[in-house]
Design an enzyme around this catalytic site. Sequence first.
Site, PDB file in Angstrom:
ATOM      1  N   THR A 160     -13.032 -10.408 -43.096  1.00  0.00           N
ATOM      2  CA  THR A 160     -13.189 -11.839 -43.433  1.00  0.00           C
ATOM      3  C   THR A 160     -12.484 -12.410 -44.644  1.00  0.00           C
ATOM      4  O   THR A 160     -12.374 -11.563 -45.606  1.00  0.00           O
ATOM      5  CB  THR A 160     -14.715 -12.076 -43.541  1.00  0.00           C
ATOM      6  OG1 THR A 160     -15.364 -11.705 -44.735  1.00  0.00           O
ATOM      7  CG2 THR A 160     -15.681 -11.690 -42.575  1.00  0.00           C
ATOM      8  N   SER A 282      17.404  -3.824 -39.126  1.00  0.00           N
ATOM      9  CA  SER A 282      18.062  -4.736 -40.068  1.00  0.00           C
ATOM     10  C   SER A 282      19.358  -4.460 -40.257  1.00  0.00           C
ATOM     11  O   SER A 282      19.869  -2.971 -40.282  1.00  0.00           O
ATOM     12  CB  SER A 282      17.363  -4.635 -41.480  1.00  0.00           C
ATOM     13  OG  SER A 282      18.350  -5.306 -42.450  1.00  0.00           O
ATOM     14  N   ASN A 290      11.742  -4.322 -37.571  1.00  0.00           N
ATOM     15  CA  ASN A 290      10.959  -5.281 -37.635  1.00  0.00           C
ATOM     16  C   ASN A 290      10.271  -6.013 -36.574  1.00  0.00           C
ATOM     17  O   ASN A 290      10.706  -5.627 -35.371  1.00  0.00           O
ATOM     18  CB  ASN A 290      12.066  -6.506 -38.146  1.00  0.00           C
ATOM     19  CG  ASN A 290      12.919  -6.311 -39.329  1.00  0.00           C
ATOM     20  OD1 ASN A 290      11.959  -5.924 -40.341  1.00  0.00           O
ATOM     21  ND2 ASN A 290      14.019  -6.642 -39.654  1.00  0.00           N
ATOM     22  N   GLU A 295       6.610 -11.773 -34.401  1.00  0.00           N
ATOM     23  CA  GLU A 295       6.830 -12.891 -35.026  1.00  0.00           C
ATOM     24  C   GLU A 295       7.141 -14.212 -33.984  1.00  0.00           C
ATOM     25  O   GLU A 295       6.850 -15.432 -34.221  1.00  0.00           O
ATOM     26  CB  GLU A 295       8.176 -12.736 -36.023  1.00  0.00           C
ATOM     27  CG  GLU A 295       7.450 -11.585 -36.970  1.00  0.00           C
ATOM     28  CD  GLU A 295       8.934 -11.321 -37.944  1.00  0.00           C
ATOM     29  OE1 GLU A 295       9.425 -11.787 -38.928  1.00  0.00           O
ATOM     30  OE2 GLU A 295       9.703 -10.346 -37.534  1.00  0.00           O
ATOM     31  N   TYR A 322       3.318 -45.863 -11.903  1.00  0.00           N
ATOM     32  CA  TYR A 322       4.448 -45.182 -12.396  1.00  0.00           C
ATOM     33  C   TYR A 322       5.533 -45.855 -13.326  1.00  0.00           C
ATOM     34  O   TYR A 322       5.835 -47.066 -13.108  1.00  0.00           O
ATOM     35  CB  TYR A 322       5.380 -44.681 -11.240  1.00  0.00           C
ATOM     36  CG  TYR A 322       6.438 -43.782 -11.533  1.00  0.00           C
ATOM     37  CD1 TYR A 322       6.249 -42.410 -11.778  1.00  0.00           C
ATOM     38  CD2 TYR A 322       7.603 -44.327 -11.717  1.00  0.00           C
ATOM     39  CE1 TYR A 322       7.445 -41.742 -12.171  1.00  0.00           C
ATOM     40  CE2 TYR A 322       8.815 -43.619 -12.103  1.00  0.00           C
ATOM     41  CZ  TYR A 322       8.616 -42.516 -12.257  1.00  0.00           C
ATOM     42  OH  TYR A 322       9.826 -41.553 -12.837  1.00  0.00           O
ATOM     43  N   GLN A 327       9.009 -39.414 -16.319  1.00  0.00           N
ATOM     44  CA  GLN A 327      10.020 -38.297 -16.036  1.00  0.00           C
ATOM     45  C   GLN A 327      10.342 -37.227 -17.094  1.00  0.00           C
ATOM     46  O   GLN A 327      10.702 -36.300 -17.165  1.00  0.00           O
ATOM     47  CB  GLN A 327      11.372 -38.915 -15.853  1.00  0.00           C
ATOM     48  CG  GLN A 327      12.672 -38.402 -15.328  1.00  0.00           C
ATOM     49  CD  GLN A 327      13.862 -38.963 -14.959  1.00  0.00           C
ATOM     50  OE1 GLN A 327      13.930 -39.232 -13.732  1.00  0.00           O
ATOM     51  NE2 GLN A 327      15.145 -39.033 -15.651  1.00  0.00           N
TER      52      GLN A 327
HETATM   53  N1  ARG Z   1      13.105 -38.108 -11.427  1.00  0.00           N
HETATM   54  C1  ARG Z   1      11.908 -39.130 -11.106  1.00  0.00           C
HETATM   55  C2  ARG Z   1      10.686 -38.556 -12.181  1.00  0.00           C
HETATM   56  O1  ARG Z   1      10.887 -37.492 -12.476  1.00  0.00           O
HETATM   57  C3  ARG Z   1      11.398 -39.320  -9.999  1.00  0.00           C
HETATM   58  C4  ARG Z   1      10.591 -40.327  -9.501  1.00  0.00           C
HETATM   59  C5  ARG Z   1      11.479 -41.481  -9.622  1.00  0.00           C
HETATM   60  N2  ARG Z   1      10.666 -42.935  -9.060  1.00  0.00           N
HETATM   61  C6  ARG Z   1      11.036 -43.963  -9.364  1.00  0.00           C
HETATM   62  N3  ARG Z   1      10.597 -45.041  -8.900  1.00  0.00           N
HETATM   63  N4  ARG Z   1      12.259 -44.252 -10.063  1.00  0.00           N
HETATM   64  O2  ARG Z   1       9.816 -39.304 -12.571  1.00  0.00           O
END
Ligand code: ARG
Length: 463
Positions: A160, A282, A290, A295, A322, A327
């Site tokens: 510990t 090394s 190493n 690491e 969305y 993306q």
């Molecule tokens: N390449 C886009 C992404 O990865 C796909 C979806 C695109 N959708 C849109 N309405 N532009 O999110």
Amino acid sequence: MTKTTTNAMWGGRFAAGPDAIMEAINASIGFDKRLARQDIDGSRAHAAMLAATGILSDSDVAAIRKGLLTVLSEIDEGRFEFSTALEDIHMNVEARLKEIIGDPAGRLHTARSRNDQVATDFRLWVREQCDATMAGIDALMRALVAQAEAGADWVMPGFTHLQTAQPVTWGHHMMAYVEMLARDRGRFGDARARMNESPLGAAALAGTSFPIDRHMTAAALGFERPMANSLDAVSDRDFALEYLAAASICAMHLSRFAEELVIWSSAQFRFVRLSDRFTTGSSIMPQKKNPDAAELIRAKIGRIFGANVALLMVMKGLPLAYSKDMQEDKEQVFDAADNLMLALAAMEGMVRDMTANRPALEAAAGSGFSTATDLADWLVRVLGLAFREAHHVTGSLVAMAEGLGVDLPELSLEQMQTVHPGITSDVFAVLGVHNSVASRMSYGGTAPAQVRAQIARWKELLA
Ligand code: ARG
């Protein structure tokens, strides 16, 4: 700089194509080409459903499904030419499908959007990654169990604060990581179960007026059910975040073990010898061996946790549904996944190949007054001292030994009796490290019998 060709997929209302810079910032094909197989699986399922529901003709769908397989083999064989102008994997595949099968390709995108398409592809990809990670964890657990079994009763110091605390067994230490990894595995399994719902058919965000069958596509893609809310289906990336969170915790465990291996393989500790296959030399110091793999595993938590934080940051301010910000989800997950798999494999290899230095472990186990607690417990059990008093007496004995430059078992009975006259020669039995570990028979304790029970249980579970 300005491009004049408008995008074949969505360029209807555009008079000019995007600026080259716009194309560069917008395109995801450089990385989302990794979703090609999932994209084609999703499209095939979608197309089959469009035929079954009568939305498309059987002959169109037959051409689409066959053409998609051709596209897939082109990609698999490295013959596919990815185009940045076509932005992403979805439009690259569709454009190529059009070249191969002509007009029916244009009907594939009926009742679907890239929004539900990408959500589906990415879920499929992360789901597969959960499976691969669980398999990788299993392999590492097996390697650890083999190490534990070989040295179930070998003694070593337990620490510990990285100060010698009490002797433990090598098997016990190895099995501690098996328990951690088992929980990691559970986290990937839980995340997988929760993410296994299909976004496909959510379309852009609101669902579709076509009479689609989302249950059919969900089943075809191995999902438990369609996601219940189309806005949610295209908006959330919590499944990727759960994966990254599980990956971060797992990487943290690997990092701790890696740290131990770095320490243990040093000339000062010499607890383990790492194999040539998982170490490097090394270029200037000929004696060096190493622990680079350890690491680097230790360092991987940085980028994996970084990916988790990065995606949380991407998501935290987004209104439904969305947004293109999303993306940015993929590169983080791809990088984390690649590095976690590599870390698991490297750790498994290192563990399989490493040799515990039993004499060094045993010598260290007995140093640093590691059985002081056993002595205090003996004073309580045999002489009836209160634990606080026993602690004090033991402390005085440790100070005496330290002053004389010896370990506890090297004190003579007479010397001990100057601190507490009631001490008898029976005390020497508990000062030995083997007796110490053997006495810790409480459930989950370090006694070899307890450790062997843990090993037996895991061998069965991992068989
Ligand atoms: N390449 C886009 C992404 O990865 C796909 C979806 C695109 N959708 C849109 N309405 N532009 O999110």
